[in-house]
Design a protein around this motif. Sequence first.
Motif, mmCIF file in Angstrom:
data_model
loop_
_atom_site.group_PDB
_atom_site.id
_atom_site.type_symbol
_atom_site.label_atom_id
_atom_site.label_comp_id
_atom_site.label_asym_id
_atom_site.label_seq_id
_atom_site.Cartn_x
_atom_site.Cartn_y
_atom_site.Cartn_z
ATOM 1 N N PRO A 138 0.842 -1.207 0.000
ATOM 2 C CA PRO A 138 0.000 0.000 0.000
ATOM 3 C C PRO A 138 0.873 1.252 0.000
ATOM 4 C CG PRO A 138 0.122 -0.894 2.205
ATOM 5 C CD PRO A 138 0.869 -1.859 1.312
ATOM 6 N N ILE A 139 0.394 2.286 -0.667
ATOM 7 C CA ILE A 139 1.171 3.507 -0.797
ATOM 8 C C ILE A 139 0.240 4.710 -0.692
ATOM 9 C CG2 ILE A 139 1.020 3.368 -3.325
ATOM 10 C CD1 ILE A 139 3.764 4.765 -3.444
ATOM 11 N N SER A 140 0.696 5.748 -0.026
ATOM 12 C CA SER A 140 -0.127 6.946 0.164
ATOM 13 C C SER A 140 -0.133 7.808 -1.095
ATOM 14 C CB SER A 140 0.420 7.773 1.333
ATOM 15 O OG SER A 140 1.679 8.333 0.997
ATOM 16 N N GLY A 141 -1.133 8.662 -1.177
ATOM 17 C CA GLY A 141 -1.205 9.593 -2.293
ATOM 18 C C GLY A 141 -0.011 10.527 -2.337
ATOM 19 N N ASP A 142 0.484 10.922 -1.159
ATOM 20 C CA ASP A 142 1.655 11.800 -1.096
ATOM 21 C C ASP A 142 2.881 11.128 -1.698
ATOM 22 O OD1 ASP A 142 0.396 13.990 0.124
ATOM 23 O OD2 ASP A 142 0.597 13.085 2.107
ATOM 24 N N ASN A 143 3.055 9.834 -1.397
ATOM 25 C CA ASN A 143 4.222 9.118 -1.921
ATOM 26 C C ASN A 143 4.109 8.867 -3.425
ATOM 27 O OD1 ASN A 143 5.719 8.977 0.441
ATOM 28 N ND2 ASN A 143 4.694 7.122 1.139
ATOM 29 N N ILE A 144 2.873 8.643 -3.900
ATOM 30 C CA ILE A 144 2.673 8.508 -5.347
ATOM 31 C C ILE A 144 3.076 9.801 -6.043
ATOM 32 C CG2 ILE A 144 0.977 8.193 -7.190
ATOM 33 C CD1 ILE A 144 -0.642 6.461 -5.236
ATOM 34 N N LYS A 169 5.064 12.097 -4.963
ATOM 35 C CA LYS A 169 6.511 12.315 -4.827
ATOM 36 C C LYS A 169 7.279 11.564 -5.904
ATOM 37 C CE LYS A 169 10.241 12.055 -1.420
ATOM 38 N NZ LYS A 169 10.595 11.653 -0.025
ATOM 39 N N GLN A 170 6.872 10.321 -6.166
ATOM 40 C CA GLN A 170 7.559 9.523 -7.187
ATOM 41 C C GLN A 170 7.369 10.095 -8.585
ATOM 42 O OE1 GLN A 170 7.561 5.265 -7.116
ATOM 43 N NE2 GLN A 170 6.954 5.148 -4.967
ATOM 44 N N LEU A 171 6.252 10.777 -8.797
ATOM 45 C CA LEU A 171 5.979 11.377 -10.106
ATOM 46 C C LEU A 171 6.504 12.804 -10.217
ATOM 47 C CD1 LEU A 171 2.317 10.115 -10.672
ATOM 48 C CD2 LEU A 171 4.366 9.366 -11.892
ATOM 49 N N GLY A 172 7.011 13.327 -9.091
ATOM 50 C CA GLY A 172 7.502 14.700 -9.088
ATOM 51 C C GLY A 172 6.397 15.724 -9.183
ATOM 52 N N LEU A 173 5.219 15.367 -8.626
ATOM 53 C CA LEU A 173 4.055 16.247 -8.686
ATOM 54 C C LEU A 173 3.505 16.467 -7.283
ATOM 55 C CD1 LEU A 173 2.305 14.483 -11.705
ATOM 56 C CD2 LEU A 173 3.546 16.652 -11.797
ATOM 57 N N ASP A 231 -6.976 12.055 -11.180
ATOM 58 C CA ASP A 231 -6.481 10.747 -11.609
ATOM 59 C C ASP A 231 -6.767 9.681 -10.549
ATOM 60 O OD1 ASP A 231 -5.288 11.615 -14.077
ATOM 61 O OD2 ASP A 231 -3.692 12.519 -12.907
ATOM 62 N N LEU A 232 -6.494 10.000 -9.300
ATOM 63 C CA LEU A 232 -6.715 9.033 -8.230
ATOM 64 C C LEU A 232 -8.194 8.748 -8.022
ATOM 65 C CD1 LEU A 232 -4.040 10.290 -5.660
ATOM 66 C CD2 LEU A 232 -3.987 8.159 -6.972
ATOM 67 N N SER A 233 -9.025 9.789 -8.159
ATOM 68 C CA SER A 233 -10.458 9.577 -7.991
ATOM 69 C C SER A 233 -10.999 8.706 -9.113
ATOM 70 C CB SER A 233 -11.207 10.917 -7.948
ATOM 71 O OG SER A 233 -11.074 11.622 -9.161
ATOM 72 N N LEU A 234 -10.526 8.918 -10.335
ATOM 73 C CA LEU A 234 -10.974 8.100 -11.460
ATOM 74 C C LEU A 234 -10.574 6.641 -11.254
ATOM 75 C CD1 LEU A 234 -10.802 8.928 -15.209
ATOM 76 C CD2 LEU A 234 -9.838 6.784 -14.405
ATOM 77 N N GLY A 287 -3.613 3.409 2.595
ATOM 78 C CA GLY A 287 -3.128 3.911 1.322
ATOM 79 C C GLY A 287 -3.831 3.249 0.151
ATOM 80 N N TYR A 288 -3.255 3.402 -1.004
ATOM 81 C CA TYR A 288 -3.841 2.837 -2.223
ATOM 82 C C TYR A 288 -3.275 1.446 -2.486
ATOM 83 C CZ TYR A 288 -5.633 7.491 -3.285
ATOM 84 O OH TYR A 288 -6.306 8.691 -3.233
ATOM 85 N N ILE A 289 -4.162 0.551 -2.923
ATOM 86 C CA ILE A 289 -3.735 -0.778 -3.346
ATOM 87 C C ILE A 289 -4.329 -1.056 -4.719
ATOM 88 C CG2 ILE A 289 -3.567 -1.647 -0.976
ATOM 89 C CD1 ILE A 289 -6.167 -3.208 -1.510
#
Length: 213
Positions: free
Chosen positions: A19-25, A27-31, A39-42, A56-58
Amino acid sequence: MELSTRQKKIIEIVRRDEPISGDNIAKQLGLTKPTLRNDLSLLTMTGILDARPKVGYIYSGQTIEPLLFEELFHQKVAEIMVPPVFIKQTTSISDAITDLFMHDTGSLYVIHEVTGEFVGLLSRKDLLRASINNQNITGTPVAMIMTRMPNIVTITPDERIIDAGYLIVHQEVDSLPVVESANSTKVIGKVSKSKLLTHFISSGYEVEKNKEK
């Protein structure tokens, strides 16, 4: 439904690091996380990802047919919003409880008695809590217990239904006031959990029925 390049990257990150948090996602994308909100809601509303509070997200791997997706999520809030029930901020708690049940609604929108400006919101929980803890509900105005602006999440009529669903789920609220435009205090409707559920069920049923023809 064709996913964007960024959405595909999000899925790859979640599959790898769940599982990964939205913040970490982000961060990895540089956004920033707000940049990824749609995007996450979709991806969560379509079932491709699953968002779990405090986890987090799975990756769930589910998919949704393009026609059903368009029918359910790409319509505008204006198409499903309903008229809200307004009360004045000087209304007593006891009268507000009566209004709530007479109109069979889950929330009341509070307006200023002179300007008509939207100033607050009352939920069933607010009124139940107040009736238990307050011995003078006939003499106490709702202004004493309501959630006040700007601490109320709102949405505009031209935003998508998927955005309304995202806000209701992630803000843990029962309904969203629909305001005339961004930063406006004029409420022209509301979107509730029950209205969204009705929309999803009826639209999904119609799509399935048309497939059988």
